[in-house]
Design an enzyme around this catalytic site. Sequence first.
Site, PDB file in Angstrom:
ATOM      1  N   CYS A 180      40.659  53.566  35.597  1.00  0.00           N
ATOM      2  CA  CYS A 180      41.043  52.743  34.446  1.00  0.00           C
ATOM      3  C   CYS A 180      39.910  51.878  33.925  1.00  0.00           C
ATOM      4  O   CYS A 180      40.075  51.126  32.970  1.00  0.00           O
ATOM      5  CB  CYS A 180      42.262  51.915  34.810  1.00  0.00           C
ATOM      6  SG  CYS A 180      43.604  52.986  35.372  1.00  0.00           S
ATOM      7  N   HIS A 191      42.713  42.943  31.493  1.00  0.00           N
ATOM      8  CA  HIS A 191      43.166  44.212  32.043  1.00  0.00           C
ATOM      9  C   HIS A 191      44.696  44.185  32.088  1.00  0.00           C
ATOM     10  O   HIS A 191      45.335  45.156  31.721  1.00  0.00           O
ATOM     11  CB  HIS A 191      42.563  44.445  33.425  1.00  0.00           C
ATOM     12  CG  HIS A 191      42.884  45.778  33.992  1.00  0.00           C
ATOM     13  ND1 HIS A 191      42.529  46.937  33.353  1.00  0.00           N
ATOM     14  CD2 HIS A 191      43.563  46.142  35.106  1.00  0.00           C
ATOM     15  CE1 HIS A 191      42.974  47.966  34.065  1.00  0.00           C
ATOM     16  NE2 HIS A 191      43.596  47.525  35.127  1.00  0.00           N
ATOM     17  N   GLU A 238      43.779  38.589  38.308  1.00  0.00           N
ATOM     18  CA  GLU A 238      42.757  38.614  37.248  1.00  0.00           C
ATOM     19  C   GLU A 238      42.666  37.246  36.576  1.00  0.00           C
ATOM     20  O   GLU A 238      41.574  36.727  36.347  1.00  0.00           O
ATOM     21  CB  GLU A 238      43.108  39.677  36.203  1.00  0.00           C
ATOM     22  CG  GLU A 238      42.104  39.699  35.041  1.00  0.00           C
ATOM     23  CD  GLU A 238      42.543  40.597  33.881  1.00  0.00           C
ATOM     24  OE1 GLU A 238      43.693  41.066  33.879  1.00  0.00           O
ATOM     25  OE2 GLU A 238      41.717  40.812  32.971  1.00  0.00           O
ATOM     26  N   LYS A 286      48.203  45.830  26.516  1.00  0.00           N
ATOM     27  CA  LYS A 286      48.982  46.862  27.223  1.00  0.00           C
ATOM     28  C   LYS A 286      50.474  46.587  27.079  1.00  0.00           C
ATOM     29  O   LYS A 286      51.296  47.481  27.295  1.00  0.00           O
ATOM     30  CB  LYS A 286      48.594  46.914  28.701  1.00  0.00           C
ATOM     31  CG  LYS A 286      47.188  47.477  28.926  1.00  0.00           C
ATOM     32  CD  LYS A 286      46.862  47.638  30.395  1.00  0.00           C
ATOM     33  CE  LYS A 286      45.479  48.224  30.614  1.00  0.00           C
ATOM     34  NZ  LYS A 286      44.386  47.229  30.445  1.00  0.00           N
ATOM     35  N   HIS A 329      49.425  51.404  29.207  1.00  0.00           N
ATOM     36  CA  HIS A 329      48.133  51.506  29.890  1.00  0.00           C
ATOM     37  C   HIS A 329      47.536  52.878  29.599  1.00  0.00           C
ATOM     38  O   HIS A 329      48.039  53.894  30.078  1.00  0.00           O
ATOM     39  CB  HIS A 329      48.346  51.294  31.391  1.00  0.00           C
ATOM     40  CG  HIS A 329      47.088  51.139  32.174  1.00  0.00           C
ATOM     41  ND1 HIS A 329      45.836  51.334  31.619  1.00  0.00           N
ATOM     42  CD2 HIS A 329      46.881  50.790  33.473  1.00  0.00           C
ATOM     43  CE1 HIS A 329      44.924  51.134  32.548  1.00  0.00           C
ATOM     44  NE2 HIS A 329      45.526  50.797  33.677  1.00  0.00           N
ATOM     45  N   PHE A 383      41.473  52.065  39.981  1.00  0.00           N
ATOM     46  CA  PHE A 383      41.700  52.506  41.358  1.00  0.00           C
ATOM     47  C   PHE A 383      40.349  52.799  42.016  1.00  0.00           C
ATOM     48  O   PHE A 383      39.422  53.304  41.374  1.00  0.00           O
ATOM     49  CB  PHE A 383      42.557  53.783  41.384  1.00  0.00           C
ATOM     50  CG  PHE A 383      44.051  53.531  41.237  1.00  0.00           C
ATOM     51  CD1 PHE A 383      44.568  52.264  41.050  1.00  0.00           C
ATOM     52  CD2 PHE A 383      44.946  54.607  41.287  1.00  0.00           C
ATOM     53  CE1 PHE A 383      45.945  52.048  40.928  1.00  0.00           C
ATOM     54  CE2 PHE A 383      46.314  54.408  41.160  1.00  0.00           C
ATOM     55  CZ  PHE A 383      46.822  53.128  40.979  1.00  0.00           C
TER      56      PHE A 383
END
Lengths: 78, 420
Positions: free
Chosen positions: B169, B310, B320, B341, B346, B406
């Site tokens: 991502c 994010h 975050e 998002k 996403h 990830f």
Amino acid sequence: MSDTADRVKKIVVEHLGVEADKVTEEASFIDDLGADSLDIVELVMAFEEEFGVEIPDDAAEKISTVSDAIKYIDENKG
Amino acid sequence: MRRVVVTGLGLVTPLGADVETVWKNLLAGKSGAGLITKFDTSDQKCKIACEVKPADHEYGFDAGKRVDHKIQRQVDPFIVFGIDAAGQALEDAGLADMDDDLKMRTGCSIGSGIGGLPGIESESIVLHEKGPGRVSPHFVHGRLINLISGQVSIKYGLMGPNHAVVTACSTGAHSIGDAARMIKDGDADVMLAGGAESTINPLGVAGFAQARALNCSYNDRPEEASRPYDKDRDGFVMGEGAGVVVLEEYEHAKARGAKIYAEVVGYGLSGDAYHVTAPHPEGKGAELAMRMAMRKAGMEPGDIDYVNAHGTSTMADTIELAAVKRVLGDDLSGASMSSTKSAIGHLLGGAGAVETIFCILAIRDQIVPPTLNLHNPDEGTEGVDLVPLKARQRRVRAALNNSFGFGGTNASVIVKAIED
């Protein structure tokens, strides 16, 4: 026009995204219809599925025009 | 030192298939979420996603506009989205038609997080049911991640660097950052940079649901499912699409009288070194990436007016936020931070590029897009403007995009209004 020819042309139009009137029996897949060697492999697979024929690699290599395909299928289908 | 500016934008998202439509819908607070239409979800835990809409929809995507029929048949949808977004960006930059010299100085850095999962899934079934002789000859190159860059370079004759990032991502943000460096280093004068994804297929949805990452509890109200920072958030909603920018060396852009949106001034990268899917609980990797981007940009915390987070609508949102608080300190109170998002879902490998484009548009229009569904902000969000529910006009001189993936891979990109 034979039933085989109609069905072959339909597959060619669908796979290569070309106008139906360009798919004449004399048309060469590579020179006239913008196919590359992988497109021909894919077309041959589609012909095998559609007509229930087996087209071995050495025979497939000789198919370069629409009429070559029609002729091979007519001679070999069950 | 060579400076890098943005001169073209292209978007394919669940809220539209061109930049202005997407931006208008985003600012209007629309949601791209809905029940999945691409396949039967009756046996899936998750039944919702933000799908790119079909061509007959009010803001749908017409693949035939920029992608040949034959290529559409041969490649996975993420490649189709990527080719289209790249074409939009080139047209926007006035570079759809280049001379041969410039083509040799123009490259592509368009990646994807996962690549052609739908095609891998369907062709595996062909292999299983019909045997190897029925596997498509276009199977491999129709699924490979670097084939957006490959297809775009062939279509437009671009012979500069041909690169494709694969960092889950973070892909879109890394793609832009890496491409900007290639221009700075003199490898190219123009780069198409961005990311694309399309994995709303049974295997993709099941995989993310099994990893406990997807929202599976809002199937009856899809538009409310993506709710970053909200107490009731419960996993991300999958999106799809692509974002591509034209990056250009500043003097080159000026010399040809190009429209300049913004300058790419900062880029930071880091690894969490912690866990394959969970972020470091203290957000150390995120903090490192942001600090590096700030240092490269030569910026003080007070220079950042907008953070496109994010913020995936998972537990990680507040991790975050804590990292952003440490980096911007008291100056965060003067900035705005939102997660788009909440509206488009996403986009995985496309997210960082799409969201960097939103940062650029925020600078252009001096407005920040909202965080939808943020009704009950979670603990730790006090005193932070998360732009709940409605877009807001405000001063935006510079904006920072965060993208985390990830594997614990982090990227931050800072864009800034152009100054001579």
